[in-house]
Write an enzyme that holds these catalytic residues in place. Structure first.
Site, PDB file in Angstrom:
ATOM      1  N   CYS A 119       0.837  -1.208   0.000  1.00 32.08           N
ATOM      2  CA  CYS A 119       0.000   0.000   0.000  1.00 32.08           C
ATOM      3  C   CYS A 119       0.866   1.250   0.000  1.00 32.08           C
ATOM      4  CB  CYS A 119      -0.910   0.019   1.227  1.00 32.08           C
ATOM      5  SG  CYS A 119      -2.285  -1.109   1.113  1.00 32.08           S
ATOM      6  N   HIS A 120       0.447   2.229  -0.785  1.00 29.23           N
ATOM      7  CA  HIS A 120       1.133   3.518  -0.822  1.00 29.23           C
ATOM      8  C   HIS A 120       0.705   4.370   0.368  1.00 29.23           C
ATOM      9  CE1 HIS A 120       1.334   2.187  -5.017  1.00 29.23           C
ATOM     10  NE2 HIS A 120       2.408   2.958  -5.120  1.00 29.23           N
TER      11      HIS A 120
ATOM     12  N   GLU B 172      -7.531   1.230   3.033  1.00 27.63           N
ATOM     13  CA  GLU B 172      -7.655   2.077   4.219  1.00 27.63           C
ATOM     14  C   GLU B 172      -9.030   1.913   4.865  1.00 27.63           C
ATOM     15  OE1 GLU B 172      -4.166   3.369   2.036  1.00 27.63           O
ATOM     16  OE2 GLU B 172      -6.189   2.874   1.377  1.00 27.63           O
TER      17      GLU B 172
ATOM     18  N   ASP C  68     -10.997  -6.071  22.012  1.00 26.01           N
ATOM     19  CA  ASP C  68      -9.971  -5.849  23.032  1.00 26.01           C
ATOM     20  C   ASP C  68     -10.545  -5.199  24.281  1.00 26.01           C
ATOM     21  OD1 ASP C  68      -7.220  -5.682  24.068  1.00 26.01           O
ATOM     22  OD2 ASP C  68      -7.466  -3.532  23.743  1.00 26.01           O
TER      23      ASP C  68
END
Length: 161
Positions: free
Chosen positions: A76-77, A117, A131
């Site tokens: 990924c960029h 993203e 979590d």
């Protein structure tokens, strides 16, 4: 069928060269979910966790995840994101289970899309809910994560049917 672009002429991984791609506004939306029991659902909506407001923390984690996507997905960029929004919606599965639907929308103006993203944001949000709530019940189930839609770029628009 499309040719894979993340491999060089020797068949090894490479980062795609996007220097000649047109800069456009790009938007992607992704969805994930997490199924929780009634006790966790009640604690979340009552803001009754010592670690803090579960949905607010998860929302921030999802935004941070979107911003860090290129650090954890090798090809990924790094992108200058112009916006990240995460919304929640509760669905009753039955009397004992509740499903939190997570939708992440990511925007940029650039030469490559923001699908990864958006998917990362949705995933990290679900993981953060897990979590923060695992002390109550480790049996939570993170659901399918998928792209809802994307716009902008050479490949055009996509909308999941």
């Amino acid at each position: 069928m499309s040719k894979f672009t993340h491999f060089n002429e020797q068949g090894h991984a490479k980062m795609v060269d996007i220097s000649n791609k047109e800069e456009t506004t790009r938007i992607a939306k992704a969805r994930s979910s997490i199924r929780v029991n009634k006790e966790i659902y009640q604690k979340i909506i009552d803001h009754d966790f010592q670690k803090g407001d579960v949905l607010s923390v998860a929302q921030i984690a999802g935004i941070m995840g979107a911003k860090q996507t290129s650090s954890i997905i090798p090809m990924c960029h790094p992108l200058p994101l112009s916006g990240v929004n995460i919304i929640f919606d509760w669905k009753d599965k039955n009397a004992a289970d509740f499903e939190l639907i997570i939708e992440a929308e990511v925007k940029t103006k650039g030469s490559t899309g923001v699908e990864m993203e958006a998917l990362t944001a949705a995933s990290i949000t679900a993981l953060t809910v897990y979590d923060m709530c695992k002390a109550v019940d480790k049996g939570m189930v993170i659901g399918e994560t998928y792209l809802l839609e994307k716009s902008g770029g050479k490949s055009g628009d996509y909308k999941r049917i």
